[in-house]
Design a protein around this motif. Structure first.
Motif, short mmCIF file in Angstrom:
data_model
loop_
_atom_site.label_atom_id
_atom_site.label_comp_id
_atom_site.label_asym_id
_atom_site.label_seq_id
_atom_site.Cartn_x
_atom_site.Cartn_y
_atom_site.Cartn_z
N HIS A 60 38.37 -14.00 2.77
CA HIS A 60 37.55 -12.98 2.43
C HIS A 60 38.49 -11.67 2.54
CE1 HIS A 60 34.87 -15.78 4.16
NE2 HIS A 60 33.97 -15.48 3.55
N LEU A 61 38.46 -10.84 1.57
CA LEU A 61 39.30 -9.54 1.52
C LEU A 61 38.53 -8.22 2.00
CD1 LEU A 61 41.84 -9.97 -1.50
CD2 LEU A 61 42.14 -10.65 1.22
N PHE A 62 38.90 -7.38 2.74
CA PHE A 62 38.28 -6.49 3.19
C PHE A 62 39.33 -5.12 3.26
CE2 PHE A 62 36.06 -9.72 5.24
CZ PHE A 62 34.77 -9.25 4.89
N VAL A 63 38.98 -4.08 2.52
CA VAL A 63 39.85 -2.92 2.50
C VAL A 63 39.31 -1.99 3.47
CG1 VAL A 63 40.63 -0.98 0.90
CG2 VAL A 63 40.18 -3.17 0.28
N ASN A 64 37.75 -2.24 3.96
CA ASN A 64 37.12 -1.31 4.77
C ASN A 64 38.00 -1.27 6.35
OD1 ASN A 64 35.13 -0.17 6.92
ND2 ASN A 64 33.45 -0.89 5.51
N ARG A 65 38.41 -0.09 6.80
CA ARG A 65 39.17 -0.19 7.86
C ARG A 65 38.04 -0.05 9.28
NH1 ARG A 65 43.46 -2.36 6.39
NH2 ARG A 65 44.29 -1.51 4.83
N ASP A 66 36.93 -0.07 8.93
CA ASP A 66 35.94 0.04 10.00
C ASP A 66 35.65 -1.45 10.65
OD1 ASP A 66 35.88 2.58 9.64
OD2 ASP A 66 34.21 2.58 8.41
N ILE A 67 36.34 -2.68 9.98
CA ILE A 67 36.14 -3.94 10.34
C ILE A 67 36.52 -3.85 11.87
CG2 ILE A 67 38.19 -4.80 9.49
CD1 ILE A 67 36.80 -7.33 8.64
N ARG A 68 35.74 -4.75 12.47
CA ARG A 68 36.23 -4.99 14.25
C ARG A 68 36.48 -6.50 14.29
NH1 ARG A 68 31.74 -1.68 14.85
NH2 ARG A 68 30.87 -3.36 16.01
N LEU A 69 37.38 -6.88 15.04
CA LEU A 69 37.61 -8.22 15.36
C LEU A 69 37.47 -8.45 16.92
CD1 LEU A 69 40.81 -8.74 13.23
CD2 LEU A 69 38.41 -9.25 12.45
N TYR A 70 36.85 -9.49 17.16
CA TYR A 70 36.65 -10.14 18.65
C TYR A 70 36.92 -11.51 18.64
CZ TYR A 70 33.23 -6.14 18.07
OH TYR A 70 32.72 -5.00 17.90
N ARG A 71 37.82 -11.87 19.86
CA ARG A 71 38.31 -12.95 19.98
C ARG A 71 37.29 -13.92 20.40
NH1 ARG A 71 43.18 -11.47 24.10
NH2 ARG A 71 41.43 -11.01 25.09
N VAL A 72 37.28 -15.21 19.80
CA VAL A 72 36.54 -16.09 20.23
C VAL A 72 36.67 -16.81 21.64
CG1 VAL A 72 35.58 -18.53 19.70
CG2 VAL A 72 36.02 -16.76 17.91
#
Length: 74
Positions: A60-72
């Motif tokens: 999946h590709l995202f150019v949106n810089r508002d994406i947030r990642l959370y460790r599992v």
């Protein structure tokens, strides 16, 4: 090897479009264009956040810089 992450944009959690998993590996992806490649300026091309599904491998590709990642958590 990369650790799995969950991802969200705003209040929307991201799930894989193929298998509905919610665990991904993150990778930066260059969005190369012919013009800048031809001029040997590919380093100036825009990049995207690639989320690779942990289960099926769909990218999946995202150019949106508002994406947030959370460790599992284990």
């Amino acid at each position: 090897m990369a650790k799995p992450v969950h991802a969200a944009i705003g209040d929307t959690w991201i799930r894989c479009l193929i298998c509905q998993s919610d665990e991904f590996r993150k990778r930066e992806v260059k969005l190369n264009s012919f013009g800048l490649e031809f001029l040997k300026l590919a380093w100036a091309d825009e990049s995207a956040t690639g989320l690779i599904c942990w289960e099926c491998g769909y990218v999946h590709l995202f150019v949106n810089r508002d994406i947030r990642l959370y460790r599992v958590r284990p």
